[in-house]
Design an enzyme around this catalytic site. Structure first.
Site, mmCIF file in Angstrom:
data_model
loop_
_atom_site.group_PDB
_atom_site.id
_atom_site.type_symbol
_atom_site.label_atom_id
_atom_site.label_comp_id
_atom_site.label_asym_id
_atom_site.label_seq_id
_atom_site.Cartn_x
_atom_site.Cartn_y
_atom_site.Cartn_z
ATOM 1 N N GLN A 63 -4.748 -1.646 9.287
ATOM 2 C CA GLN A 63 -4.608 -2.954 8.649
ATOM 3 C C GLN A 63 -5.247 -4.042 9.524
ATOM 4 O O GLN A 63 -4.968 -4.124 10.715
ATOM 5 C CB GLN A 63 -3.111 -3.260 8.422
ATOM 6 C CG GLN A 63 -2.861 -4.561 7.682
ATOM 7 C CD GLN A 63 -3.410 -4.556 6.262
ATOM 8 O OE1 GLN A 63 -3.267 -3.598 5.520
ATOM 9 N NE2 GLN A 63 -4.065 -5.654 5.879
ATOM 10 N N LYS B 72 0.847 -1.204 0.000
ATOM 11 C CA LYS B 72 0.000 0.000 0.000
ATOM 12 C C LYS B 72 0.879 1.249 0.000
ATOM 13 O O LYS B 72 0.617 2.212 -0.711
ATOM 14 C CB LYS B 72 -0.950 -0.020 1.207
ATOM 15 C CG LYS B 72 -2.068 -1.050 1.033
ATOM 16 C CD LYS B 72 -2.879 -1.313 2.292
ATOM 17 C CE LYS B 72 -3.836 -2.481 2.040
ATOM 18 N NZ LYS B 72 -4.614 -2.874 3.211
ATOM 19 N N ASP C 123 -11.050 2.801 3.512
ATOM 20 C CA ASP C 123 -11.373 1.386 3.317
ATOM 21 C C ASP C 123 -12.882 1.173 3.120
ATOM 22 O O ASP C 123 -13.304 0.096 2.711
ATOM 23 C CB ASP C 123 -10.905 0.558 4.531
ATOM 24 C CG ASP C 123 -9.600 -0.180 4.263
ATOM 25 O OD1 ASP C 123 -9.289 -0.428 3.077
ATOM 26 O OD2 ASP C 123 -8.896 -0.523 5.235
#
Ligand code: NAD
Length: 278
Positions: free
Chosen positions: A96, A52, A119
């Site tokens: 995460q 990422k 997200d």
């Protein structure tokens, strides 16, 4: 033999579009900043986080990295997120997953400001998706829509079957296909006569989490098959939830694993980071 949907190529195109837009914004003094939080030392998570960060660098998005020990207290993590929520120079916040045992994932994700939730997991963004309002959309299903559209596959009016009803893939996937005017059925572990259901699909999206579960016997001739699954076999090779060799005999289009849906997830994360500043 099915046409292969090339996720590597399509994800590269998405990232290049994001990169071009970021360069344009940079010339106006605007830079998107993503804060990435990793708790613990899970090797797979470390790889995801690094990928990422690399994608951010490629696109011209600034990334801030917070690597916290596995024994971080839930309250300390919440405090960090609240600080990042308040910072005007941070546009996106990503935690995460999975988080170490003992940390309440829902509480953590719900703390992220919906405006910075790149997200797309916050209940506000999930709610916006379900009522058709603009918000951040979960990256993997958003990537599937891009794969279909950029491969010239019509969704409107098509029978779409999604197998899997998870909050991060199956449910948002069904909402997005509905938004594109597909006729959507969601199948899951309690679905009776799964084959009867999947054989109706013009577009079959598989997100079950079981290696090579779906073979040709589940697929209508000429259907489009999207494999969200990702597994590493004992031989070290990656495979999906779909038995590619069998399914590709009957499908008209199919995504491979690796090189299908996987690369789209990060590309759509970059797209969401860009959206956080425009
Ligand atoms: P999950 O375990 O949360 O959900 C699996 C779903 O499949 C459940 O809703 C369950 O009802 C359904 N299911 C399980 N067994 C079934 C069966 N026998 N018949 C019908 N339905 C069944 O998984 P998830 O998080 O949605 O992920 C699904 C897969 O996608 C996994 O392989 C995961 O690794 C992969 N994934 C890939 C990406 C990516 O970027 N490519 C992102 C997220 C998830």
């Amino acid at each position: 033999m099915a046409n292969i949907i090339d996720g590597k190529k399509i994800s590269q195109a998405v990232k290049d579009e994001v990169k071009a837009k970021c360069a344009e914004l940079a010339s106006q003094g605007i830079t998107a900043t993503l804060a990435v939080i990793l708790v613990g030392e899970d090797p797979a998570s470390q790889v995801y986080v690094n990928n990422k960060k690399k994608a951010c660098e490629y696109c011209g998005i600034r990334s801030l990295s917070y690597e916290l020990p596995a024994d971080t207290a839930e309250d300390a993590l919440i405090e960090l997120i609240e600080e990042l929520n308040a910072r005007s120079d941070v546009n996106g916040i990503l935690v995460q997953l999975p988080l170490p045992d003992g940390i309440n994932e829902d509480r953590v994700l719900d703390t992220i400001s919906p405006d910075k939730d790149v997200d797309g997991f916050h209940p506000v963004n999930v709610g916006k998706l379900s009522i058709g309002k603009k918000g951040f959309v979960s990256c993997t299903p958003a990537g599937v829509i891009q794969l279909l559209k950029r491969s010239g596959i019509e969704i409107s009016g098509k029978e779409c079957v999604v197998i899997g009803r998870s909050n991060i893939v199956g449910k948002p996937m069904s909402m997005l296909l509905l938004k594109e005017n597909g006729t959507v059925t969601v199948a899951h572990s309690r679905t009776a006569n799964l084959k009867e259901v999947t054989k109706r699909a013009d577009i079959l999206v598989v997100a079950i989490g079981k290696p090579k579960f779906i073979d040709a016997s589940y697929i209508k001739d000429g259907a489009v098959v999207i494999d969200v699954g990702i597994h590493r076999g004992e031989d070290g090779k990656l495979c999906g939830d779909v038995d590619f060799d069998s399914a590709s005999q009957v499908a008209s289009y199919i995504t491979p694993v690796p090189g299908g849906v996987g690369p789209m997830t990060i590309a759509m994360l970059m797209y969401n980071c860009l959206s956080s500043v425009i």
